[in-house]
Design a protein around this motif. Structure first.
Motif, PDB file in Angstrom:
ATOM      1  N   GLU A   1     -12.062  28.695  13.044  1.00 29.65           N
ATOM      2  CA  GLU A   1     -13.368  28.520  13.667  1.00 29.65           C
ATOM      3  C   GLU A   1     -13.675  29.481  14.553  1.00 29.65           C
ATOM      4  O   GLU A   1     -12.757  29.823  15.378  1.00 29.65           O
ATOM      5  N   PHE A   2     -14.948  30.040  14.723  1.00 27.57           N
ATOM      6  CA  PHE A   2     -15.314  30.966  15.579  1.00 27.57           C
ATOM      7  C   PHE A   2     -16.794  30.979  15.972  1.00 27.57           C
ATOM      8  O   PHE A   2     -17.515  30.051  15.361  1.00 27.57           O
ATOM      9  N   THR A   3     -17.167  31.499  17.139  1.00 26.28           N
ATOM     10  CA  THR A   3     -18.573  31.325  17.395  1.00 26.28           C
ATOM     11  C   THR A   3     -18.946  32.986  17.187  1.00 26.28           C
ATOM     12  O   THR A   3     -18.511  33.920  17.464  1.00 26.28           O
ATOM     13  N   TYR A   4     -20.410  32.763  17.338  1.00 22.34           N
ATOM     14  CA  TYR A   4     -21.371  33.929  17.020  1.00 22.34           C
ATOM     15  C   TYR A   4     -22.535  33.832  17.741  1.00 22.34           C
ATOM     16  O   TYR A   4     -23.350  32.599  17.763  1.00 22.34           O
TER      17      TYR A   4
ATOM     18  N   TYR B   1     -16.317  37.043  11.596  1.00 22.21           N
ATOM     19  CA  TYR B   1     -15.371  36.189  10.948  1.00 22.21           C
ATOM     20  C   TYR B   1     -14.200  37.107  10.649  1.00 22.21           C
ATOM     21  O   TYR B   1     -13.006  36.956  10.764  1.00 22.21           O
ATOM     22  N   GLN B   2     -14.576  38.540  10.366  1.00 23.92           N
ATOM     23  CA  GLN B   2     -13.845  39.455   9.787  1.00 23.92           C
ATOM     24  C   GLN B   2     -12.855  39.882  11.320  1.00 23.92           C
ATOM     25  O   GLN B   2     -11.594  39.889  11.132  1.00 23.92           O
ATOM     26  N   ASN B   3     -13.276  39.643  12.294  1.00 22.43           N
ATOM     27  CA  ASN B   3     -12.612  40.091  13.674  1.00 22.43           C
ATOM     28  C   ASN B   3     -11.715  39.027  13.818  1.00 22.43           C
ATOM     29  O   ASN B   3     -10.784  39.293  14.708  1.00 22.43           O
ATOM     30  N   SER B   4     -11.987  37.697  13.600  1.00 24.60           N
ATOM     31  CA  SER B   4     -11.344  36.521  13.957  1.00 24.60           C
ATOM     32  C   SER B   4     -10.142  36.433  13.110  1.00 24.60           C
ATOM     33  O   SER B   4      -9.064  35.418  13.331  1.00 24.60           O
ATOM     34  N   MET B   5     -10.092  37.078  11.727  1.00 24.29           N
ATOM     35  CA  MET B   5      -9.029  36.763  10.578  1.00 24.29           C
ATOM     36  C   MET B   5      -7.653  37.157  11.132  1.00 24.29           C
ATOM     37  O   MET B   5      -6.510  36.448  10.787  1.00 24.29           O
TER      38      MET B   5
END
Length: 482
Positions: A242-245, A232-236
């Motif tokens: 929304e992101f996948t992990y 999440y922090q990398n996608s900020m």
């Protein structure tokens, strides 16, 4: 390979090809269903966020209105508290929203709520007052009441001179949140986390935070303890919500929403349906059911097919005129006889002067004679013996494990029976003389091929014809070795 054997193999191949195609189609259809489910799962966050706005934010809005209510401000600033009026005010608010309303008064150093609770600030359950009073924010959401955990919306009150005069607000029973969040989790399988400004988990679907030690000091869980938070922090920086992990061969979709009024964030962590054990359990159970149905269908299919095959075999292997097995049947049976027996007596029989019978009496009479001969040849034979129409007026008998002497006795008996039988044409008073010649040969199965299957018996039959017909002859091997 026999026609029926090929037919069986082709039908089996077609059947299993069909099954494979249906299974593959079902699998990809199921994948599509799961993909749709994933989409619906993601779309389910929309009503979730709508519920958050209505059930989480609306109590804060109500608390703000309470803090600005002139009547409440007037009651709070009175030198002598009118507790009856305050209780009435709090009861009305709580009944309208099914909430727990409260007020904390700076001047009088006490608090009261719509449940009838009254406390001095010196009481340990009122420790929140001084703590929140020191905060710069004019409102905050905090969990209190260790016995009945409640989310309180604390809003500072100010008089006309903008002097701080206390707190007011409402509290929402966490069971209400738990019920709704549990419903979302059960329906869609995702986790929901409410995160405060400091990054601590305030509420979640897997563990609602309680207040067993005041201010939850012993129960604070920071969001950074979850591995997906790093993604999440990398996608900020990309400004996406929304992101996948990926973790342990599972794929998670994480969606977040900002609750600006509370400086909170809400994270929805949804595992991909295809990576869940439930997906494979459903797939395997559906496959098992499908396989069971397929096997039932398979046996039903081949049971019906077997009935038709019997008719097909009968048409292919039975001579239509005499009802005896035909040459096709003998060719198929030949290989099996070689495996089952060491020796095989082959007898070829031929109706004498049959052409003249047809010429003098007609083919219809000739056909009737063929039918009668077939019945005479079939009489008194063993189950393992075979009598077949080899072609035209020629018949074939296969006598497994039968000596030449026994074969000669059998054929001689048949010859006499045929010769003694009365065959009639158009005239029922003038019988037709019918005789038959037989040639016998004892063959060793280990050395026998179909090309020489009846060759020696044919030679014996030729000898019977040459010696005057209506007789039985046996093939004599060199050195009298049979």
């Amino acid at each position: 390979m026999r026609l029926t054997d090929k037919f069986d193999r082709y039908i089996t191949a077609i059947f299993f090809a069909t099954i494979f195609t249906v299974i593959a189609t079902s699998y990809f259809t199921f994948k599509t269903v799961i993909s749709t489910y994933n989409k619906q799962q993601q779309e389910a966050t929309i009503p979730l966020f709508s519920w958050i706005n209505s059930e989480v934010i609306s109590p804060l809005t109500l608390s703000k209105y309470m803090a600005q209510d002139p009547l409440l401000i007037e009651l709070v600033e009175q030198e002598t508290l009118n507790k009856a009026m305050l209780n009435k005010f709090l009861e009305v608010v709580s009944l309208e929203g099914k909430l727990r309303s409260f007020i904390a008064i700076e001047k009088h150093g006490m608090m009261m709520d719509s449940d009838g609770l009254t406390l001095d600030f010196s009481h340990q359950d009122a420790e929140w007052y001084q703590r929140i009073k020191r905060l710069d924010s004019n409102y905050i959401a905090d969990i209190g009441d260790s016995e009945n955990p409640t989310l309180f919306y604390d809003v500072k009150m100010f008089n006309d001179q903008q002097n701080f005069i206390g707190f007011t607000g409402v509290g929402v029973d966490l069971d209400l949140f738990a019920s709704k969040l549990s419903d979302f989790k059960n329906r869609f399988g995702f986790e929901v986390y409410f995160i405060d400004k400091a990054g601590h988990i305030t509420l979640s679907t897997n563990s609602l935070m309680k207040t067993e030690s005041h201010h939850r000091r012993d129960e604070l869980v920071h969001i950074e303890t979850f591995p997906w938070y790093q993604s999440y922090q990398n996608s900020m920086s990309s400004n996406v919500n929304e992101f996948t992990y990926n973790a342990d061969k599972e794929i998670f979709t994480v969606t977040h929403l900002d609750i600006e009024e509370l400086s909170w964030k809400v994270f929805v962590v949804a595992p991909s349906a295809t990576s869940q054990k439930t997906f494979w359990l459903i797939l395997l159970s559906r496959f098992g059911i499908f396989l069971l149905v397929a096997m039932i269908f398979y046996f039903a299919f081949f049971s019906v097919l077997e009935l038709f095959k019997k008719d097909i075999v009968a048409d292919a292997n039975i001579d239509n005129l005499t009802g005896l097995p035909n040459r096709t049947y003998v060719e198929w049976k030949f290989e099996k006889l070689l495996d089952e027996y060491n020796e095989l007596t082959v007898v070829v029989g031929d109706i004498d002067h049959f052409k003249s019978i047809n010429d003098n009496h007609g083919h219809l009479i000739g056909d009737n004679i063929l039918k009668r001969i077939a019945k005479l040849l079939s009489a008194d034979l063993r189950d393992k013996d075979i009598v077949a129409r080899w072609g035209g007026e020629e018949f074939l008998m296969l006598l497994p494990d039968t000596s030449l002497e026994q074969s000669e006795e059998i054929c001689e008996r048949l010859r006499r029976n045929i010769s003694a039988s009365r065959f009639y044409g158009k005239s029922k008073t003038d019988p037709i003389k019918v005789t038959m010649s037989f040639g016998i040969s004892l063959e060793h199965c280990q050395k026998l091929t179909f090309s020489d299957f009846i060759e020696n018996a044919d030679q014996a039959l030729y000898l019977a014809k040459s010696n005057g017909r209506d007789r039985v002859e046996t093939f004599k091997r060199p050195n009298n070795h049979a």
